[in-house]
Design an enzyme around this catalytic site. Sequence first.
Site, PDB file in Angstrom:
ATOM      1  N   ARG A   3      -0.418  49.037  50.872  1.00  0.00           N
ATOM      2  CA  ARG A   3      -0.711  48.433  52.180  1.00  0.00           C
ATOM      3  C   ARG A   3      -0.379  46.940  52.157  1.00  0.00           C
ATOM      4  NH1 ARG A   3      -4.966  51.256  52.358  1.00  0.00           N
ATOM      5  NH2 ARG A   3      -4.001  53.019  53.416  1.00  0.00           N
ATOM      6  N   GLY A  53     -12.252  53.127  55.553  1.00  0.00           N
ATOM      7  CA  GLY A  53     -11.635  52.490  54.391  1.00  0.00           C
ATOM      8  C   GLY A  53     -10.391  51.720  54.772  1.00  0.00           C
ATOM      9  N   ASP A  94       0.116  54.635  58.492  1.00  0.00           N
ATOM     10  CA  ASP A  94       0.104  55.997  57.976  1.00  0.00           C
ATOM     11  C   ASP A  94       0.429  55.893  56.499  1.00  0.00           C
ATOM     12  OD1 ASP A  94      -0.410  58.754  58.592  1.00  0.00           O
ATOM     13  OD2 ASP A  94       1.657  59.150  58.026  1.00  0.00           O
ATOM     14  N   GLY A 100     -10.307  57.557  49.515  1.00  0.00           N
ATOM     15  CA  GLY A 100      -9.190  58.494  49.397  1.00  0.00           C
ATOM     16  C   GLY A 100      -8.921  58.899  47.956  1.00  0.00           C
TER      17      GLY A 100
END
Length: 200
Positions: free
Chosen positions: A189, A17, A73, A161
């Site tokens: 992101r 993903g 992360d 997620g």
Amino acid sequence: MRKQIISKILIGTNNQGKLKEIRDLLPKRINIFSTTDFKLKSPNEIGKTFRQNSYLKAKYFSKKTNLVCLADDSGLEIKILNNKPGIYSARWGGKKNNFNLAINKVFKELDKKDPKWKSKKVKARFICDLTIYWPNGKSKSSFGTVNGTLSNIKKGKMGFGYDPIFIPDGHKKTFGEMVPKRKNKIDHRYVAFQKIKKFF
């Protein structure tokens, strides 16, 4: 400063993903490699912060391949759970990072904290830290966040997620209900990438 511009890069993740989302952020002209091209397993994430873990992964994969590496992360912080799961977001899904398990754990923890949480607005935020690591040891990191609330049921099959339970502020749909083109222009992101896109 044209010599700074990156023309080929390794995306340092084994999460399919994340790989797709990061690939979609990068300019089409860039030659992109994935960890599967080199059959690389991910390092143990021993950092205490998102930044430490993104740096650790970017450095590890760069050293293994001698390529510039971009690693991420990211995770979900829930306010009334003292910002858990945080850096342990994937690990709440067990050894196989099963996010159905992880989401069920979120719901159980919320039930314990406040049995009436389903009738309230539970504040949460997604966090992303991106690190570019060059083989010469240079690195650059950036931080992105998006605030929102939690849905008390899973909605939508898109994304990955915790996307099916996260509703970004100003929207009625979860990330799991949004088409990728829409989600990828507002998420954590994307926010983090805007701060480092000059290198591409």
